[in-house]
Design a protein around this motif. Sequence first.
Motif, PDB file in Angstrom:
ATOM      1  N   LYS A 352      37.388  40.434  30.119  1.00 15.18           N
ATOM      2  CA  LYS A 352      37.463  41.143  31.388  1.00 15.18           C
ATOM      3  C   LYS A 352      38.907  41.575  31.584  1.00 15.18           C
ATOM      4  CE  LYS A 352      34.223  37.992  33.591  1.00 15.18           C
ATOM      5  NZ  LYS A 352      33.985  37.090  34.699  1.00 15.18           N
ATOM      6  N   SER A 353      39.114  42.723  32.201  1.00 16.41           N
ATOM      7  CA  SER A 353      40.487  43.126  32.500  1.00 16.41           C
ATOM      8  C   SER A 353      40.914  42.412  33.764  1.00 16.41           C
ATOM      9  CB  SER A 353      40.575  44.625  32.758  1.00 16.41           C
ATOM     10  OG  SER A 353      39.963  45.306  31.716  1.00 16.41           O
ATOM     11  N   HIS A 354      41.701  41.371  33.608  1.00 11.98           N
ATOM     12  CA  HIS A 354      42.092  40.627  34.802  1.00 11.98           C
ATOM     13  C   HIS A 354      43.040  41.418  35.666  1.00 11.98           C
ATOM     14  CE1 HIS A 354      40.667  36.345  34.952  1.00 11.98           C
ATOM     15  NE2 HIS A 354      39.890  36.986  34.122  1.00 11.98           N
ATOM     16  N   HIS A 355      42.836  41.219  36.950  1.00 12.06           N
ATOM     17  CA  HIS A 355      43.586  42.015  37.886  1.00 12.06           C
ATOM     18  C   HIS A 355      44.757  41.215  38.426  1.00 12.06           C
ATOM     19  CE1 HIS A 355      43.981  43.939  41.961  1.00 12.06           C
ATOM     20  NE2 HIS A 355      44.298  42.707  42.226  1.00 12.06           N
ATOM     21  N   ASN A 356      45.942  41.739  38.252  1.00 13.16           N
ATOM     22  CA  ASN A 356      47.095  41.220  38.983  1.00 13.16           C
ATOM     23  C   ASN A 356      48.039  42.398  39.155  1.00 13.16           C
ATOM     24  OD1 ASN A 356      48.363  41.573  36.549  1.00 13.16           O
ATOM     25  ND2 ASN A 356      48.238  39.427  35.990  1.00 13.16           N
ATOM     26  N   HIS A 397      39.013  27.458  47.465  1.00 10.97           N
ATOM     27  CA  HIS A 397      38.550  27.839  46.133  1.00 10.97           C
ATOM     28  C   HIS A 397      39.288  29.108  45.684  1.00 10.97           C
ATOM     29  CE1 HIS A 397      34.359  25.795  46.863  1.00 10.97           C
ATOM     30  NE2 HIS A 397      35.340  24.931  46.698  1.00 10.97           N
ATOM     31  N   PRO A 398      39.470  29.263  44.379  1.00  9.19           N
ATOM     32  CA  PRO A 398      40.105  30.496  43.899  1.00  9.19           C
ATOM     33  C   PRO A 398      39.268  31.717  44.282  1.00  9.19           C
ATOM     34  CG  PRO A 398      39.828  28.904  42.102  1.00  9.19           C
ATOM     35  CD  PRO A 398      39.101  28.356  43.277  1.00  9.19           C
ATOM     36  N   PHE A 399      39.954  32.816  44.511  1.00 12.81           N
ATOM     37  CA  PHE A 399      39.270  34.067  44.831  1.00 12.81           C
ATOM     38  C   PHE A 399      39.888  35.154  43.957  1.00 12.81           C
ATOM     39  CE2 PHE A 399      38.630  37.834  47.690  1.00 12.81           C
ATOM     40  CZ  PHE A 399      37.244  37.814  47.671  1.00 12.81           C
ATOM     41  N   PRO A 400      39.064  35.899  43.230  1.00 10.79           N
ATOM     42  CA  PRO A 400      39.635  36.826  42.249  1.00 10.79           C
ATOM     43  C   PRO A 400      40.267  38.056  42.888  1.00 10.79           C
ATOM     44  CG  PRO A 400      37.266  37.079  42.351  1.00 10.79           C
ATOM     45  CD  PRO A 400      37.605  35.931  43.257  1.00 10.79           C
ATOM     46  N   GLY A 401      41.251  38.613  42.234  1.00 13.92           N
ATOM     47  CA  GLY A 401      41.916  39.829  42.723  1.00 13.92           C
ATOM     48  C   GLY A 401      40.948  40.959  43.084  1.00 13.92           C
ATOM     49  N   ALA A 405      34.086  42.928  44.878  1.00 17.78           N
ATOM     50  CA  ALA A 405      33.587  43.985  43.985  1.00 17.78           C
ATOM     51  C   ALA A 405      32.857  43.387  42.791  1.00 17.78           C
ATOM     52  CB  ALA A 405      34.747  44.848  43.498  1.00 17.78           C
ATOM     53  N   ILE A 406      33.365  42.244  42.291  1.00 18.11           N
ATOM     54  CA  ILE A 406      32.755  41.678  41.081  1.00 18.11           C
ATOM     55  C   ILE A 406      31.669  40.648  41.425  1.00 18.11           C
ATOM     56  CG2 ILE A 406      34.714  42.205  39.593  1.00 18.11           C
ATOM     57  CD1 ILE A 406      35.707  39.356  39.895  1.00 18.11           C
ATOM     58  N   ARG A 407      31.334  40.598  42.728  1.00 16.48           N
ATOM     59  CA  ARG A 407      30.206  39.760  43.157  1.00 16.48           C
ATOM     60  C   ARG A 407      29.094  40.657  43.691  1.00 16.48           C
ATOM     61  NH1 ARG A 407      33.837  34.949  45.917  1.00 16.48           N
ATOM     62  NH2 ARG A 407      34.801  34.358  43.939  1.00 16.48           N
ATOM     63  N   ASP A 475      40.116  24.106  34.949  1.00 16.17           N
ATOM     64  CA  ASP A 475      41.102  25.183  34.937  1.00 16.17           C
ATOM     65  C   ASP A 475      40.470  26.573  34.959  1.00 16.17           C
ATOM     66  OD1 ASP A 475      39.907  25.128  32.498  1.00 16.17           O
ATOM     67  OD2 ASP A 475      41.644  24.396  31.415  1.00 16.17           O
ATOM     68  N   GLY A 476      39.155  26.639  35.160  1.00 19.09           N
ATOM     69  CA  GLY A 476      38.500  27.947  35.182  1.00 19.09           C
ATOM     70  C   GLY A 476      38.170  28.490  33.795  1.00 19.09           C
ATOM     71  N   MET A 477      38.660  27.811  32.763  1.00 17.23           N
ATOM     72  CA  MET A 477      38.423  28.313  31.396  1.00 17.23           C
ATOM     73  C   MET A 477      37.013  27.963  30.927  1.00 17.23           C
ATOM     74  SD  MET A 477      41.376  29.591  30.473  1.00 17.23           S
ATOM     75  CE  MET A 477      41.409  29.587  28.696  1.00 17.23           C
ATOM     76  N   SER A 512      26.308  27.827  32.652  1.00 18.78           N
ATOM     77  CA  SER A 512      27.651  27.255  32.493  1.00 18.78           C
ATOM     78  C   SER A 512      28.551  28.316  31.840  1.00 18.78           C
ATOM     79  CB  SER A 512      27.593  25.982  31.656  1.00 18.78           C
ATOM     80  OG  SER A 512      27.065  26.285  30.393  1.00 18.78           O
ATOM     81  N   LYS A 513      29.826  28.020  31.753  1.00 19.39           N
ATOM     82  CA  LYS A 513      30.783  28.905  31.077  1.00 19.39           C
ATOM     83  C   LYS A 513      31.430  28.148  29.937  1.00 19.39           C
ATOM     84  CE  LYS A 513      35.202  31.260  31.521  1.00 19.39           C
ATOM     85  NZ  LYS A 513      36.268  31.771  32.364  1.00 19.39           N
ATOM     86  N   PRO A 514      31.446  28.605  28.702  1.00 20.88           N
ATOM     87  CA  PRO A 514      30.563  29.649  28.226  1.00 20.88           C
ATOM     88  C   PRO A 514      29.137  29.120  28.192  1.00 20.88           C
ATOM     89  CG  PRO A 514      31.730  28.608  26.381  1.00 20.88           C
ATOM     90  CD  PRO A 514      32.218  27.967  27.623  1.00 20.88           C
ATOM     91  N   GLY A 516      28.181  31.875  30.080  1.00 25.38           N
ATOM     92  CA  GLY A 516      28.389  32.792  31.203  1.00 25.38           C
ATOM     93  C   GLY A 516      29.863  32.858  31.549  1.00 25.38           C
ATOM     94  N   THR A 517      30.221  33.641  32.543  1.00 24.31           N
ATOM     95  CA  THR A 517      31.552  33.530  33.130  1.00 24.31           C
ATOM     96  C   THR A 517      31.305  33.042  34.552  1.00 24.31           C
ATOM     97  OG1 THR A 517      31.485  35.860  33.760  1.00 24.31           O
ATOM     98  CG2 THR A 517      32.652  35.312  31.734  1.00 24.31           C
ATOM     99  N   ILE A 518      32.371  32.699  35.246  1.00 26.99           N
ATOM    100  CA  ILE A 518      32.189  32.179  36.600  1.00 26.99           C
ATOM    101  C   ILE A 518      31.733  33.318  37.513  1.00 26.99           C
ATOM    102  CG2 ILE A 518      33.323  31.125  38.583  1.00 26.99           C
ATOM    103  CD1 ILE A 518      35.088  29.561  36.577  1.00 26.99           C
TER     104      ILE A 518
END
Length: 521
Positions: A352-356, A397-401, A405-407, A475-477, A512-514, A516-518
């Motif tokens: 995935k192209s991570h957003h920052n 909880h972490p929230f993606p950039g 949109a990705i939910r 760690d989200g991995m 689960s991941k893998p 899947g992804t979260i």
Amino acid sequence: MTQPEHQRLLIIDFGSQVTQLIARRLRELNVLSEILPFNKVTDETLREMAPQAVILSGGPASVTEAGSPRAPQTLFDMGIPVLGICYGQQTMMEQLGGKVESGHHREFGRAYVEPAEGHRKEGIFSGLFDGGREEVWMSHGDRVTRLAPGFTVIGTSPNAPYAIVGDAERQFYAVQFHPEVHHTPNGKRLLENFVRLAGFTGDWTMGAYREEAIRKIREQVGDEKVICGLSGGVDSSVAAVLIHEAIGDQLTCVFVDHGLLRKGEAEEVVAMFRDTYNIPLIHADESDLFLGALEGVSDPEVKRKTIGRLFIDVFQKHANDVGGAKFLAQGTLYPDVIESVSFSGGPSVTIKSHHNVGGLPEKMGLKLVEPLRELFKDEVRALGRELGLPEKFIGRHPFPGPGLAIRCPGEITREKLAILREADAVYIDQIRKHGLYDEIWQAFVAILPVRTVGVMGDGRTYDYACALRAVTSVDGMTADYYPFSHAFLGETATRIINEVRGINRVTYDITSKPPGTIEWE
Ligand code: XMP
């Protein structure tokens, strides 16, 4: 360089993937450590830094190769304790007159170390081998075949006769395995024994880390201006509060509201930063811009790239208003740093192209301020507590950039976002009410691009289906789905369908991941 009033340990890095974990274990033991790459450690650095002990890390090279890295020879004449790990052990043996051979000795994964004959459970062994042997994690291609003079074997494994060696007089110890990784369950104990033998009292706390970080920020920034992109997440918030403490109003935060935030999120962030902390904050409401550009877009990568690109444009526009900022602050964490380096050294596959805000510094000619670069998520939370951020905020909880949109698989519409926000709020409320929030790494609702038929009262409904997601993770991995009770799931589904107009079916995602992804996209 670090403040002299704390006892300091130097880690000489030979390029292992897990060197930072040594520093992390030492922080857990309240020992201040500094990592320096082997090629930056000269006799002069050693003298100036005056470490109380040194750890030599692992690394990918082979000491049998010409030109492979070494520790400065003077290190061994300084009269301070040294611990060599894996490659560190091999170079130590080689430099002190032992022998290392390559080939035929590859060993990766779990192994068991037993104490050598006659070694008592004290000193470096204190608290170890209670069960007779210790599980350890090996990862090496070469091994020591002859000890350096003065050393004796203190632990062995079937494939590593010199698994632990030592010269108690000089306080030199060396291990073939990696005590710093989780797969060596009692590795931390071994490190603890080493630092206690070296006379560390454990004078390094999160409070000390905070002071040190503040000092470094001041030193780096001088009287220049800094801008910081706030996402409302823990990392950027902790970074911002820390930097504000260091340089006050030289910091301006820019909070880009892309219209893809959760219910009440923008208000909370603005209230906290502007009102509680009095930090200059630009609240850029750009939801029309983002949602307009996303109209008709359903491809996940196009969504991510569009959001990433617009984010940079908007951030740049507002940052220009600050005028003359020379630095960009980011809440980059250590796992972001390791993830960005591919294990094989080659380009890794983009999942995935991570957003920052990557790409910005070059474009705007900014230098980066990243005060959390050495920390792991739980340490950032500890630092946040130290800085007095509210617990509710720290534990978030972490929230993606790219946000909601990705939910929202498929096309994003304002209608779907509104439904998603409400459903998510009910779900999180349920989780909090049942006291489960802190057990879960991340939980959210995804609104699905399908409508299904239902019946409510006496009428037919034709509304959206949604999926609940909740995972545990370190760690989200990697991640596991959270095992909610059926009663909880049933109650939550009922509440969502009753309270949220537009949803008539609720499913639970048990991937689960893998594999899947979260997130769903
Ligand atoms: P995935 O979905 O890749 O997510 O398993 C792993 C963790 O990363 C978060 N995530 C992101 N965070 N920008 C972020 O800042 C992104 O583009 C992004 N994508 C995923 C995700 O929420 C989870 O915690």
